[in-house]
Write an enzyme that holds these catalytic residues in place. Sequence first.
Site, short mmCIF file in Angstrom:
data_model
loop_
_atom_site.label_atom_id
_atom_site.label_comp_id
_atom_site.label_asym_id
_atom_site.label_seq_id
_atom_site.Cartn_x
_atom_site.Cartn_y
_atom_site.Cartn_z
N CYS A 313 0.79 -1.24 0.00
CA CYS A 313 0.00 0.00 0.00
C CYS A 313 0.82 1.29 0.00
O CYS A 313 0.50 2.20 -0.77
CB CYS A 313 -1.07 0.02 1.09
SG CYS A 313 -0.70 -0.87 2.58
N ARG A 342 6.62 -11.63 4.84
CA ARG A 342 6.20 -11.48 6.22
C ARG A 342 6.85 -12.56 7.04
O ARG A 342 6.92 -13.72 6.62
CB ARG A 342 4.68 -11.55 6.35
CG ARG A 342 4.02 -10.41 5.60
CD ARG A 342 2.52 -10.48 5.67
NE ARG A 342 1.95 -9.44 4.81
CZ ARG A 342 0.66 -9.27 4.62
NH1 ARG A 342 -0.20 -10.04 5.23
NH2 ARG A 342 0.23 -8.32 3.82
N GLN A 360 0.55 -10.95 -3.56
CA GLN A 360 -0.85 -10.54 -3.38
C GLN A 360 -1.40 -10.03 -4.70
O GLN A 360 -0.70 -9.33 -5.43
CB GLN A 360 -0.93 -9.39 -2.38
CG GLN A 360 -0.59 -9.76 -0.96
CD GLN A 360 -0.74 -8.57 -0.04
OE1 GLN A 360 -0.22 -7.50 -0.33
NE2 GLN A 360 -1.43 -8.75 1.07
N ASP A 362 -3.11 -7.48 -5.35
CA ASP A 362 -3.43 -6.33 -4.52
C ASP A 362 -3.96 -5.18 -5.38
O ASP A 362 -3.61 -5.05 -6.54
CB ASP A 362 -2.13 -5.89 -3.84
CG ASP A 362 -2.38 -5.24 -2.49
OD1 ASP A 362 -3.55 -5.11 -2.12
OD2 ASP A 362 -1.40 -4.87 -1.84
N HIS A 364 -5.24 -0.83 -4.69
CA HIS A 364 -5.61 0.27 -3.80
C HIS A 364 -6.40 1.29 -4.59
O HIS A 364 -5.97 1.72 -5.65
CB HIS A 364 -4.37 0.87 -3.15
CG HIS A 364 -3.68 -0.13 -2.27
ND1 HIS A 364 -2.67 -0.93 -2.71
CD2 HIS A 364 -3.93 -0.49 -0.98
CE1 HIS A 364 -2.31 -1.74 -1.73
NE2 HIS A 364 -3.05 -1.50 -0.67
N LYS A 444 -13.43 -4.38 7.35
CA LYS A 444 -13.26 -5.10 6.09
C LYS A 444 -14.39 -6.09 5.87
O LYS A 444 -15.07 -6.51 6.80
CB LYS A 444 -11.92 -5.83 6.08
CG LYS A 444 -11.79 -6.85 7.20
CD LYS A 444 -10.50 -7.64 7.09
CE LYS A 444 -10.37 -8.62 8.24
NZ LYS A 444 -9.26 -9.53 8.12
N HIS A 490 -8.32 -0.97 0.29
CA HIS A 490 -7.36 -2.03 -0.02
C HIS A 490 -8.20 -3.24 -0.38
O HIS A 490 -9.16 -3.51 0.31
CB HIS A 490 -6.53 -2.45 1.19
CG HIS A 490 -5.86 -1.36 1.93
ND1 HIS A 490 -4.51 -1.34 2.11
CD2 HIS A 490 -6.34 -0.26 2.55
CE1 HIS A 490 -4.19 -0.28 2.83
NE2 HIS A 490 -5.27 0.39 3.11
#
Length: 616
Positions: A313, A342, A360, A362, A364, A444, A490
Site C-alpha cells: 500500500c 512477512r 498478493q 493487490d 488500492h 473489512k 485495499h
Amino acid sequence: MTLQELAKSRGKAKVAIAARVDGALVDLSRPAPENGEVAWVTPADPDGIEIVRHSTAHVMAAAVKELFPDARITIGPSIENGFYYDFDVESPFTPEDLARIEEKMAEIVRADLPFTREVVGKEEARGRFPGEPYKEELLADIPDETVSLYRVGNFLDLCRGPHVPSSGKVGVFKLMNTAGAYWRGDSKNRMLTRIYGCAFASKKELDAHLALLEEIKKRDHRRLGKELDLFSVNDDIGAGLILWHPKGSVVRRIMEDFWRNEHARAGYDLVFSPHIAKLDLWRVSGHLDYYRQSMFGSIEVEGQDYQLKPMNCPFHIQIYKSKLRSYRDLPVRYAELGTVYRYEPSGTLHGLLRVRGFTQDDAHLFLRPDQLDEEIFSLLDFTLFVLQRFGFDRYDVFLSTRPEKYAGTPENWAKAEEALKKALERKGLPYEVDPGEGVFYGPKIDIKIKDMLGRSWQCSTIQVDFNNPERFDAVFTGEDGTSHRAIMIHRALMGSLERFFGVLVEHYAGAFPVWLAPVQVDVLPVTDRQSDYVRDVVSRLRAEGFRTEGDFRNEKLGYKIRESQLRKVPYALVVGDREEAQRQVAPRKRGGEQLPPMSIEEFLEKLRGEAEQTTH
RNA sequence: GCCGACGUAGCUCAACGGUAGAGCAGCUGAUUCGUAAUCAGCAGGUUGCCGGUUCAAUCCCGGCCGUCGGCUCCA
C-alpha cells in the site's frame, strides 16, 4: 418422576440421551416437568451428538486418570466431529499410551457406568478436587454460588453438562492424536498435552469421517504439488519460500493473465513497485507500530534502514501522490501482483497456505467520499466474478469491525463500517459480523470460499482505510478548488497467488479444468509407426495454443494412458494405424471415458468449447 | 515461537552400535504393443547439518536446519 422414567414410559428410553425442557438441554436424571412438555434429544440430533462427544471426553479423562493418576485434568469440550481433553502431565502421551487409553475407555463404556450430577456450593466444590489446581482456578473464576459436578465411575469433573445418562450411551469414537496446547489458549501459560478424538452416533458416520480424512489427505496440495511437479519448498532456500516449477508456473501464468486482463477491463491501472523501501515508510504507515513482529528485520544500506516490504500500500499511495489529483480523476485504481514478505513463526508455516513470501493480487483505490458506496458495491460484483471463474460459487461473507488496537477516529470507523454494510445489503449478500476482527486501519469484508469438500478458505478481502490517506496525506482538489482527503480501499481477490493456487489444487484434487491444466492434451502413438502423424497432431494443437505433449517413449499404450491419467491431463489422444489412416484421433478423457474417433478439427472445436468452462 | 513426532537413493518406504536394502522413477538393451504398469541388465546414498560419547555412530546424547500434527499468531 424423572425424565428417564418418562422416556421409558413413552418408549424413548433407547434413543433419548437428554431432553429439551423449556428450551434448555437437561439430563434425563432431572425431574420431568408437570405439563409433560418434553423434546427428546437423541445422538442423531446436532445437540445430541454434541452431548455424546462431550461425554466421551469425560470417559477419556476417566480412563486417563485411571492409567495416569498423576495427570492433572483441565478442560475437555466437544468440538466439530469429536472432542478433546487437555491434561497437565510430566511427559506427553505416546501413541502407545493412546491405544491403552482407548482400551480403558472401551472398558468404561462396556461397564455402562451412570453419569451422575450433583449441585454443590462453590466452597464445597473446592474440596472435591484435591490436587487439581486447574479445577481450582476454574472454580475461582465462576461467579455463580453453586456449580454442578458430574461423576462417571471414579472420575469427578466440574461441568455444566448435560451428559448422557450412562457411559454405555457413548457412541463410536477413536482417539486421533496428541498435541500441545496452552492452558487457556494463552502462550504465556504452561503447555498442556491435548488428546483429540472423534466421536459419532454410528460406526457408519465414523467410517464416513475417516474416509473424508483420507480424501483430504489425497487432495493435500503438498502431496499433489510433488506428484504433479507443481512446486516445492527447499531446505537450502528457506522455509515458507516457494519454488514454482514449470507446471505450477503455467497455472500461475494463466491466473495472472486472466487477472491482468480483467483488471485492465475493470478500470484499474497496473503498476509495479520495488521489494524493499526505507523503513521510515512503514513508520509513517503505522505498520511498524502494529505489526513489527511480523516483519523481517531491516537491512542497513549506507547508514539508512531499509525494509523488505510486508505490504504494497505505501508504494501505491506514493504513486498516487506523485502529482496533484483532481476530483475528476477519481476513482484512481492501482493494481499490482505485488510480492510481499512477512515473518511468520516457523511452527505456523504450511505448504502454500501459510508462507513467508507471497504475491498478493493487490489493489488500492483512491476515492472521493461520495464514491465509497458505489465502489464497494461494484467491487463485490468483481470479486464474485473472479471467484466464480475459478470454480468457486459457494462462499461465506464476513464483516469485520473495529479491533481493540486501532488507528483513526471512532467516527470514521463507524462511517466505513456503515458503507460496507450498505453495499452488502444492497447486493443482497447474507453475511456475518465478526466483531473486533478488522484490520488496525479499517473495517473489512472477507469472503471465505468453499471448496469441493465444503471447507472454507479465506481469500478475498475488501478493506476501507481512512487512516493511511491521513498519515500520508493523500488528497485531491475538489470542485471547490480546495484540498480534500481521499478515502482508500485495499482489496485482494485471490488474496495470495500461492495460497489461492494451493486451494485450487485441493479444490480440483489436482485435476485442473482445461483452461488451467498445465498440460491439456497428451498425444499417444500406439507404435512408433505413427510418430510422424503424431508429431503433426501435436504441432496442430500447439499452433492453436493448446498445451500439448506427444509421448514417443517405447512403451505400450496402457502404460502411456496410465501415466497420462496419473498426471491428470484432461485428454489423451490415442493414435494408432486406424486413426492415422482416417486422419483422426481417438480422445480419452482423464476420467476414463472414451470418445469416438474424430478429426483434429472436431477435437479442436470441442477443446475450445471446454476451455471456456471452469469445471471440466 | 511453544509441545510432540519425524528426517535413510529423485519418490514411497525397510534395516542396523561394526560405514545400508526393496519397489517405482532413471540409464542400457530387447520388445512395436489398442485404452491404468512388457521383460532383462545397470547404476543410484558423506543415512538433513554441526558437535559430543564410543575402539567403532546412520543408530546413543546435545545443538541447529527442515517437515508433519496441534497451540499461539495470521495487516
